[in-house]
Design an enzyme around this catalytic site. Structure first.
Site, mmCIF file in Angstrom:
data_model
loop_
_atom_site.group_PDB
_atom_site.id
_atom_site.type_symbol
_atom_site.label_atom_id
_atom_site.label_comp_id
_atom_site.label_asym_id
_atom_site.label_seq_id
_atom_site.Cartn_x
_atom_site.Cartn_y
_atom_site.Cartn_z
ATOM 1 N N SER A 251 41.009 43.775 48.325
ATOM 2 C CA SER A 251 39.540 44.451 48.559
ATOM 3 C C SER A 251 40.219 46.451 48.249
ATOM 4 C CB SER A 251 38.963 44.778 49.858
ATOM 5 O OG SER A 251 39.945 44.687 51.252
ATOM 6 N N LYS A 252 39.317 46.830 48.619
ATOM 7 C CA LYS A 252 39.289 48.446 48.619
ATOM 8 C C LYS A 252 40.957 49.064 49.606
ATOM 9 C CE LYS A 252 35.855 47.417 47.607
ATOM 10 N NZ LYS A 252 34.654 46.273 47.892
ATOM 11 N N ARG A 253 40.386 47.917 50.703
ATOM 12 C CA ARG A 253 41.857 48.952 51.742
ATOM 13 C C ARG A 253 43.245 49.317 50.856
ATOM 14 N NH1 ARG A 253 43.558 45.652 55.162
ATOM 15 N NH2 ARG A 253 42.385 43.653 55.128
#
Length: 486
Positions: A251-253
């Site tokens: 994911s984005k993180r």
RNA sequence: GGGGCGUUCGUCUAGCGGCCCAGGACACCGCCCUCUCAAGGCGGAGAUCAGGGGUUCAAAUCCCCUACGCCCUACCA
């Protein structure tokens, strides 16, 4: 054409396309190309709430960048369109009505909140939530009159098992009693994924459904709808997922996950494809760098891994470097140009193509990403007037020896017009020996004088590219500033 | 809570009963090359094949159990 391979990539426009989506697209595309079949892109825009404008454009752009072309879908059309589910609402509505009239689905009048994890944990059985399945005609008429918002649920068989023979995982089966009566039509008139995917895969004559493993648990639902509708089921292949370094779903993180970021950072599409295909597939026990044609020729599902893979940015970087080094200098120059146009100070533009072609080989084995070029290339264009002249002094040298080294070199350079790097090296080597300086020391001084930096491509090849005028003037400048500073 | 899938060096993987006291690659370490940085070459370290039971002359490979991880269990896909 019976037996034809038709696979689809079915993205939802709910955000920027990331590595996971694209890898799924890649596998589908490779499978289609390997079998001489069709690769179809279908947009699953049935969730109006989560729709993010621009995501489809970004998705298609990502595919184009990677040279993943589609035979049917957005922009190219095709005989099975439309390829946007939002334009096929009547299809799903008719199917839902048919399922209701057949007794395979029913209207539900419950008002339900989305259950949180705690609620799910407490739930005794899968279909304990909704009682509408067993409503009498009378109750239904009453509810219909008093309520306009309703959904349609699929009536899962309460006994028996549903099996799938997954091409990657083998036989998998579920007891039907463990599956709930899921919604197939939402109150806004849009279908849920489950209905839409089954309908379109059938109508578009998809032969193989290849999707991420997270879909495996909903496959029995799809199989049940398929059966209720009397369809011939496609073959299923559930691909391993891609995780971040912490083993959680990417994911984005996890930093860069959107495919566009890789393009912007100077990764090559060829390297990207090569790397992504290795996340869950391998050719043999040793080959890693492969042409796309080799991959296509050998891409079979029996070589797909079952377990999830962690996305290793370090290895991608290495592979990108390999691809950069495999290019011809001219190809590299061509690839570097857009990055220079983007990142170089405006007064250095436009970049002379011929000059860039001569610079390219010197940077080729020193960069791993195209976006590193702008940071390394400036001294080919202009002198660094500000560099700290004290860095001219090499280990074991003092100001005097440094200054005489500079002057001697300047004299040599001024005196010759032959700037071929072999000649320069030959000439300055002699001078260095005369001054009793090691190559490391002498050339170290010259490097700083020529570039203002302690690190650069090989000195003489660089001087050759920069040319006599620029080189000499930089040495003059170095002598002046160094003397002044003393 | 229920259901499903998965588990070989830190990471990506090879392996589909004997060729494996497990091979390749990234990263890491050392050496060589060398005008710096790279690139390249050579070498090293790193996996009791998740654990435990079977089956077999023989198991990382087949079967069972357990543990752990992940996914699903939404009017999201």
């Amino acid at each position: 054409m019976p037996g034809e391979v038709r696979v689809r990539f079915a993205p939802s426009p709910t955000g920027l396309p990331h590595i996971g989506n694209i890898r799924t697209a890649l596998f589908n595309w490779l499978f289609a190309r390997h079998h001489g079949g069709k690769f179809i892109v279908r947009v699953e825009d049935t969730d109006q709430v989560r729709l993010v404008p621009g995501s489809i454009e970004a998705m298609l752009e990502g595919l184009r960048w990677l040279n993943i072309d589609w035979n049917e879908g957005p922009e190219v059309g095709g005989p099975y369109g439309p390829y946007f589910q939002s334009e096929r609402l009547d299809v799903y509505q008719n199917l839902a009505d048919r399922l209701v009239s057949q007794g395979n689905a029913y209207h539900c009048y419950c008002v339900q909140e989305r259950p949180d994890q705690a609620t799910r944990d407490r739930r005794a059985s899968a279909s304990a939530d909704c009682k509408c399945r067993h409503l009498t005609q009378e109750q239904i008429s009453k509810l219909k009159a008093g309520q306009d918002s309703k959904v349609i649920r699929f009536a899962m068989p309460e006994e028996g098992v549903t099996k799938v023979n997954d091409l990657i995982r083998g036989e998998v089966e579920w007891r039907n009693e463990t599956l709930n009566d899921f919604i197939i039509m939402k109150s806004d008139g849009f279908p849920t994924y489950h209905l839409a995917v089954v309908a379109d895969d059938n109508l578009m004559e998809i032969s193989h459904v290849m999707r991420a493993e997270e879909w495996l648990p909903s496959t029995p639902r799809h199989l049940q709808i398929i059966e209720a509708l009397g369809y011939e089921p496609p073959k299923f292949a559930h691909l391993p997922m891609i995780m971040g370094p912490d083993r959680a779903k990417l994911s984005k993180r996890h930093g860069a996950t959107a495919i566009g970021e890789y393009q912007d950072e100077g990764y090559l599409p060829e390297a990207m494809c090569n790397f992504m295909v290795l996340l869950g597939w391998s050719l043999d026990d040793k080959t890693e760098i492969m042409s796309i044609q080799t991959i296509i020729d050998n891409f079979t599902l029996d070589r797909v891994t079952k377990s999830a893979a962690i996305f290793d940015q370090e290895k991608l970087l290495w592979m990108n470097g390999m691809y950069i080094r495999e290019m011809t200098p001219d190809q590299l120059a061509g690839r570097m140009m857009p990055f220079l146009e983007r990142d170089l100070p405006k007064d250095l533009l436009p970049v002379d193509e011929e000059y860039l072609r001569r610079i390219a080989p010197l940077l080729q084995e020193r960069i791993k990403r195209l976006d590193e070029v702008a940071k390394q290339i400036d001294y080919f264009f202009r002198a660094d007037e500000e560099f700290d002249t004290e860095t001219l002094v090499q280990k074991g040298m003092d100001r005097d020896t440094t200054l005489s080294a500079l002057k001697a070199a300047l004299e040599d350079l001024n005196a010759t017009d032959d700037f071929h790097h072999e000649k320069l090296e030959e000439m300055l080597n002699v001078t260095g020996e005369r001054l009793s300086l090691s190559r490391r020391q002498f050339f170290g001084v010259l490097r700083v004088a020529a570039t203002g930096r302690a690190v650069s491509p090989p000195l003489f090849e660089m001087m050759e590219v920069i040319g006599k005028d620029r080189t000499v003037s930089r040495f003059k400048n170095a002598v002046e500033r160094f003397s002044a500073a003393g």
